[in-house]
Design an enzyme around this catalytic site. Structure first.
Site, PDB file in Angstrom:
ATOM      1  N   CYS A   1       1.540   0.774  -8.771  1.00 34.88           N
ATOM      2  CA  CYS A   1       2.674   1.256  -7.981  1.00 34.88           C
ATOM      3  C   CYS A   1       3.857   1.554  -8.893  1.00 34.88           C
ATOM      4  O   CYS A   1       4.699   2.386  -8.588  1.00 34.88           O
ATOM      5  CB  CYS A   1       3.058   0.233  -6.917  1.00 34.88           C
ATOM      6  SG  CYS A   1       3.314  -1.408  -7.591  1.00 34.88           S
TER       7      CYS A   1
ATOM      8  N   GLU B   1       5.771  -3.389   0.768  1.00 37.55           N
ATOM      9  CA  GLU B   1       5.732  -3.065  -0.677  1.00 37.55           C
ATOM     10  C   GLU B   1       4.909  -1.792  -0.807  1.00 37.55           C
ATOM     11  O   GLU B   1       3.686  -1.843  -0.865  1.00 37.55           O
ATOM     12  CB  GLU B   1       5.071  -4.207  -1.459  1.00 37.55           C
ATOM     13  CG  GLU B   1       5.802  -5.518  -1.410  1.00 37.55           C
ATOM     14  CD  GLU B   1       7.016  -5.562  -2.324  1.00 37.55           C
ATOM     15  OE1 GLU B   1       7.276  -4.570  -3.047  1.00 37.55           O
ATOM     16  OE2 GLU B   1       7.715  -6.589  -2.303  1.00 37.55           O
TER      17      GLU B   1
ATOM     18  N   GLY C   1       0.841  -1.202   0.000  1.00 34.41           N
ATOM     19  CA  GLY C   1       0.000   0.000   0.000  1.00 34.41           C
ATOM     20  C   GLY C   1       0.869   1.243   0.000  1.00 34.41           C
ATOM     21  O   GLY C   1       2.037   1.217  -0.432  1.00 34.41           O
ATOM     22  N   SER C   2       0.309   2.313   0.488  1.00 31.13           N
ATOM     23  CA  SER C   2       0.990   3.608   0.435  1.00 31.13           C
ATOM     24  C   SER C   2       2.154   3.671   1.431  1.00 31.13           C
ATOM     25  O   SER C   2       2.213   2.908   2.400  1.00 31.13           O
ATOM     26  CB  SER C   2      -0.016   4.705   0.776  1.00 31.13           C
ATOM     27  OG  SER C   2      -0.556   4.449   2.062  1.00 31.13           O
TER      28      SER C   2
ATOM     29  N   GLY D   1       2.708   2.136   5.234  1.00 31.71           N
ATOM     30  CA  GLY D   1       3.905   1.359   5.583  1.00 31.71           C
ATOM     31  C   GLY D   1       4.614   1.912   6.807  1.00 31.71           C
ATOM     32  O   GLY D   1       5.138   1.148   7.631  1.00 31.71           O
TER      33      GLY D   1
HETATM   34  P1  NAD Z   1      -3.465   2.252   1.300  1.00 26.50           P
HETATM   35  O1  NAD Z   1      -2.164   2.479   1.931  1.00 26.50           O
HETATM   36  O2  NAD Z   1      -4.524   3.272   1.494  1.00 26.50           O
HETATM   37  O3  NAD Z   1      -4.095   0.868   1.812  1.00 26.50           O
HETATM   38  C1  NAD Z   1      -3.427  -0.362   1.590  1.00 26.50           C
HETATM   39  C2  NAD Z   1      -3.913  -1.390   2.583  1.00 26.50           C
HETATM   40  O4  NAD Z   1      -3.410  -1.067   3.875  1.00 26.50           O
HETATM   41  C3  NAD Z   1      -5.433  -1.462   2.734  1.00 26.50           C
HETATM   42  O5  NAD Z   1      -5.812  -2.815   2.898  1.00 26.50           O
HETATM   43  C4  NAD Z   1      -5.670  -0.662   3.999  1.00 26.50           C
HETATM   44  O6  NAD Z   1      -6.876  -1.009   4.626  1.00 26.50           O
HETATM   45  C5  NAD Z   1      -4.462  -1.069   4.815  1.00 26.50           C
HETATM   46  N1  NAD Z   1      -4.064  -0.156   5.884  1.00 26.50           N
HETATM   47  C6  NAD Z   1      -3.884   1.181   5.822  1.00 26.50           C
HETATM   48  N2  NAD Z   1      -3.448   1.662   6.997  1.00 26.50           N
HETATM   49  C7  NAD Z   1      -3.339   0.600   7.840  1.00 26.50           C
HETATM   50  C8  NAD Z   1      -2.929   0.439   9.205  1.00 26.50           C
HETATM   51  N3  NAD Z   1      -2.536   1.481   9.925  1.00 26.50           N
HETATM   52  N4  NAD Z   1      -2.934  -0.800   9.733  1.00 26.50           N
HETATM   53  C9  NAD Z   1      -3.310  -1.867   9.001  1.00 26.50           C
HETATM   54  N5  NAD Z   1      -3.704  -1.784   7.697  1.00 26.50           N
HETATM   55  C10 NAD Z   1      -3.717  -0.560   7.135  1.00 26.50           C
HETATM   56  O7  NAD Z   1      -3.190   2.021  -0.273  1.00 26.50           O
HETATM   57  P2  NAD Z   1      -4.215   1.888  -1.476  1.00 26.50           P
HETATM   58  O8  NAD Z   1      -4.797   3.221  -1.783  1.00 26.50           O
HETATM   59  O9  NAD Z   1      -5.131   0.733  -1.286  1.00 26.50           O
HETATM   60  O10 NAD Z   1      -3.216   1.461  -2.661  1.00 26.50           O
HETATM   61  C11 NAD Z   1      -2.431   2.361  -3.369  1.00 26.50           C
HETATM   62  C12 NAD Z   1      -1.017   2.414  -2.812  1.00 26.50           C
HETATM   63  O11 NAD Z   1      -0.451   1.106  -2.776  1.00 26.50           O
HETATM   64  C13 NAD Z   1      -0.087   3.226  -3.676  1.00 26.50           C
HETATM   65  O12 NAD Z   1       0.762   3.983  -2.846  1.00 26.50           O
HETATM   66  C14 NAD Z   1       0.699   2.178  -4.437  1.00 26.50           C
HETATM   67  O13 NAD Z   1       1.953   2.615  -4.916  1.00 26.50           O
HETATM   68  C15 NAD Z   1       0.835   1.117  -3.405  1.00 26.50           C
HETATM   69  N6  NAD Z   1       1.119  -0.188  -3.986  1.00 26.50           N
HETATM   70  C16 NAD Z   1       2.393  -0.689  -3.865  1.00 26.50           C
HETATM   71  C17 NAD Z   1       2.710  -1.898  -4.463  1.00 26.50           C
HETATM   72  C18 NAD Z   1       4.094  -2.461  -4.375  1.00 26.50           C
HETATM   73  O14 NAD Z   1       4.244  -3.645  -4.641  1.00 26.50           O
HETATM   74  N7  NAD Z   1       5.106  -1.688  -4.009  1.00 26.50           N
HETATM   75  C19 NAD Z   1       1.724  -2.612  -5.149  1.00 26.50           C
HETATM   76  C20 NAD Z   1       0.439  -2.094  -5.225  1.00 26.50           C
HETATM   77  C21 NAD Z   1       0.148  -0.872  -4.643  1.00 26.50           C
END
Ligand code: NAD
Length: 506
Positions: A293, A259, A237-238, A242
Site C-alpha cells: 500500500c 486502511e 484493502g482497496s 473501503g
Molecule cells: P481488496 O480490496 O480486493 O480486498 C481486501 C479485503 O476486503 C479482502 O479480504 C476482500 O475479500 C475484502 N472485501 C472486498 N470487498 C468487500 C466487501 N464488500 N465486504 C466485505 N469484505 C470485502 O484488496 P486486495 O487486492 O486484497 O489488497 C490490495 C489493496 O489493499 C490495495 O489497494 C492496497 O493499497 C490496500 N492495502 C492497504 C493497506 C493500508 O494499510 N492502507 C495495507 C495493505 C493493503
C-alpha cells in the site's frame, strides 16, 4: 525449504480445512502459487451457518475475555509473540509461497507481527484513562477504557500475516475477541497464523479469542460487515472495498477503521544525497513487486537533476533479479495473480497513450523455469505537461511515474493532487524544504518520510492515511483507543446532591 516442508512445518498438510493435491470441488477455494501459477491447496469455505457459529462464539468468548485483567491478557499476547518467533522462518516462507514476496520480506512481515506483539505486551499495562476535576464539591470524574466487543478484521492479500497482527495483538490486550476474514488469495497464511494464536490462547485457558472465517465476500464478508454484534470493522484493502464497507457499517452506526489504497510520491530535491535517494526509491518502488500500500508510485524530481537521476534509476532497475521469491538473490517476485498482470499491462498501455514515455520495463518477465505472474519493474516519464491521468489510480504493480518540478510548492501540490493520502517522502538536505514538506501546508498524507522513500513503516508509530485512504490509524502510538470504548464516570463521594451548572431543583 520446499513447498512440502513449508506446509508440513506449519501443520497445514493435516489441517481439516486444507486439501492438498486434488480439487475437492464446490465449497472450496483454490490458493495459487503465484510464481508457478499452480495450485498450492484448496481451502474449505465457510457458509452462512459456519459464519454464524464463529460470530456467536466470538460474542460468548468476549464475555469471559473482557474480565481477564489487561496485564494477564498481555501475557497471552507475549506467549503468542514467542510462538510466532519459533515459527517465524516457516511462516515467512509460507507468506512468500502464497503471495510471492521475496523470502526476506516474508520473514520481515512475520517479524513485524512479533514486534507488534511485544508492543502490545507493554501496552497491556498502559491502557491509561484520565481523571479531571469536577466543578462539584467531593465529586470526581474519571475516564476509563473498556473492551469494545468482538472485532471484525478484514485483511488484504499483500500483508497476510502482519495486518492481522497489527489489529489482533492490540485488540486482544484491549479485551476484544477477533473475528478475522482474510483475503481468499492468502488463506493458508491465515489458517497457519490464526492456529498459532488460537492454540496458545486456548492452552492458557482462553479459548475462542482468535477466530477465523474464510469465505466469499457475498457469503462471509457482507455478513460480517452487517453484523450488529461486531461493533468495529477494521478493514484493509482497496479504496473500492473501503467505500462499500464504510457505507455498510455506517448504515448500522457501527465503527470502522479503514486502511485503504495509497498513491504515494517522493519528491527529490537538487540538494538530496542522490546515492541514498537511488537506493531508497528503488526499494520502495520495486520491493514486494510494487504490491505494498506504501509502494512509491510517483517520483516528483527537480527538473535540474531529472534526466541524470532517471537514467541512474533505470540502470539500477536493469540489474534487479526477478525470479523465484524463495530463492536467494531474488529481489522481485511475481504479482499475485493473472488479473494483476492484466492491470499492469493496462496501466502501461494507458500511460503511453496519454503521452508518457517508457524509460524501462513495460513487459511481462519470464524467469527460467517459472510460468507465474512476473512483470518487469517499470519507469514511465510523464509528458512536459506533468499530466498523466492513469497515475491518479493505484495500480498494484511495480510502475513508477516520473514528474518534474521547478518550485517546491508545485511539487507538494502534485504530491497532494491524488485522491489517496497514505504515504509521502522528500529527499533533501535543505532544512527549510523538509519543514515545508512536513508542516501544515505540506504533504496531506498520514505518513511523511524525510530522506527515506514511502514504504517500510515501523510498528511504533500510528499507521494510516487521509482522504480516500480512509483516515484509520493502526499499530503503535495511541491507535489502541480505536479498539476500546471510553466511559466517563462521575462519582459523588459526598452526602449532598449538587447538580452541574449550579442548577437548583428543589
Ligand atoms: P481488496 O480490496 O480486493 O480486498 C481486501 C479485503 O476486503 C479482502 O479480504 C476482500 O475479500 C475484502 N472485501 C472486498 N470487498 C468487500 C466487501 N464488500 N465486504 C466485505 N469484505 C470485502 O484488496 P486486495 O487486492 O486484497 O489488497 C490490495 C489493496 O489493499 C490495495 O489497494 C492496497 O493499497 C490496500 N492495502 C492497504 C493497506 C493500508 O494499510 N492502507 C495495507 C495493505 C493493503
Amino acid at each position: 525449504m520446499n513447498v512440502k516442508q513449508i506446509l508440513e512445518s506449519l501443520g497445514l498438510d493435516k489441517h481439516p480445512r486444507v486439501v492438498l493435491g486434488r480439487d475437492p470441488g464446490s465449497g472450496y477455494a483454490m490458493t495459487e502459487n503465484p510464481a508457478t501459477g499452480e495450485p498450492l491447496a484448496w481451502v474449505k469455505l465457510d457458509d452462512a451457518a459456519a459464519y454464524e457459529k464463529e460470530a456467536a462464539g466470538a460474542v460468548e468468548s468476549f464475555k469471559a475475555w473482557r474480565e481477564v485483567p489487561a496485564p494477564v491478557r498481555g501475557q497471552v499476547v507475549r506467549a503468542i509473540g514467542d510462538a510466532l518467533r519459533a515459527k517465524r522462518d516457516a511462516l515467512g516462507a509460507l507468506v512468500s509461497l502464497e503471495v510471492g514476496k521475496i523470502l526476506a520480506e516474508g520473514v520481515g512481515e512475520v517479524q513485524e507481527s512479533i514486534d507488534i506483539a511485544d508492543f502490545a505486551v507493554g501496552l497491556s499495562r498502559q491502557l491509561y484513562g484520565m481523571t479531571m476535576p469536577s466543578e462539584r464539591r467531593r465529586h470526581r470524574i474519571q475516564e476509563t477504557w473498556h473492551p469494545l466487543g468482538p472485532i471484525g478484521v478484514i485483511t488484504a492479500f499483500n500483508f497476510p500475516n502482519a495486518v492481522w497482527a497489527w489489529n489482533a495483538m492490540v485488540a486482544a490486550v484491549c479485551g476484544d475477541t477477533i473475528l478475522w476474514k482474510p483475503s481468499l488469495m492468502a488463506t493458508l497464511t491465515a489458517i497457519a497464523t490464526n492456529s498459532i494464536a488460537a492454540q496458545v490462547a486456548e492452552s492458557m485457558g482462553h479459548p475462542g479469542v482468535f477466530r477465523l472465517v474464510i469465505g466469499t465476500d457475498d457469503v462471509v464478508g457482507h455478513r460480517l460487515v452487517a453484523d450488529k454484534r461486531v461493533p468495529l470493522i477494521s478493514a484493509t484493502g482497496s479504496c473500492r472495498m473501503g467505500k462499500a464497507v464504510g457505507a455498510a457499517v455506517a448504515q448500522r452506526i457501527g465503527r470502522t477503521l479503514l486502511e485503504l489504497g495509497g498513491n504515494n510520491a517522493v519528491i527529490v530535491e537538487p540538494s538530496a544525497d542522490l546515492d541514498l535517494a537511488l537506493r531508497a526509491i528503488t526499494f520502495s518502488a520495486v520491493g514486494t513487486a510494487g504490491q505494498r500500500c506504501t509502494t512509491t508510485r510517483r517520483m516528483i524530481v527537480h527538473e535540474s537533476i531529472a534526466d541524470a537521476f532517471v537514467a541512474r534509476l533505470a540502470a539500477a532497475y536493469r540489474t534487479i533479479k526477478i525470479g523465484d521469491p524463495l530463492a536467494e538473490g531474488t529481489l522481485v517476485g511475481p504479482l499475485v495473480n493473472a488479473r494483476a498482470v492484466e492491470g499492469y499491462h493496462h496501466a502501461v498501455a494507458e500511460a503511453i497513450k496519454q503521452g508518457g514515455t517508457l524509460v524501462c520495463g513495460g513487459k511481462a518477465a519470464k524467469p527460467a523455469g517459472l510460468a507465474g505472474h512476473f512483470v518487469e519493474p517499470t519507469i514511465i516519464r510523464a509528458p512536459a505537461s506533468n499530466r498523466l491521468p492513469i497515475s491518479d489510480d493505484e495500480t498494484f504493480a511495480p510502475i513508477l511515474y516520473v514528474f518534474t518540478y521547478k518550485d517546491l510548492d508545485d511539487a507538494i501540490a502534485m504530491n497532494n493532487r491524488v485522491e489517496q493520502g497514505l504515504s509521502s517522502a522528500i529527499l533533501t538536505n535543505d532544512v527549510r524544504s523538509m519543514e515545508r514538506f512536513i508542516g501544515p501546508a505540506g504533504t496531506d498524507c498520514g505518513l511523511a518520510y524525510v530522506n527515506l522513500a514511502t514504504s517500510g513503516a515501523e510498528i511504533g508509530g500510528a499507521f494510516g492515511g487521509e482522504k480516500e485512504t480512509g483516515g484509520g490509524r493502526e499499530s503503535g502510538s495511541d491507535s489502541w483507543k480505536a479498539y476500546m470504548r471510553r466511559q466517563t464516570a462521575t462519582i459523588n463521594g459526598g452526602r449532598e446532591l449538587s447538580l452541574a451548572q449550579g442548577i437548583r431543583f428543589e
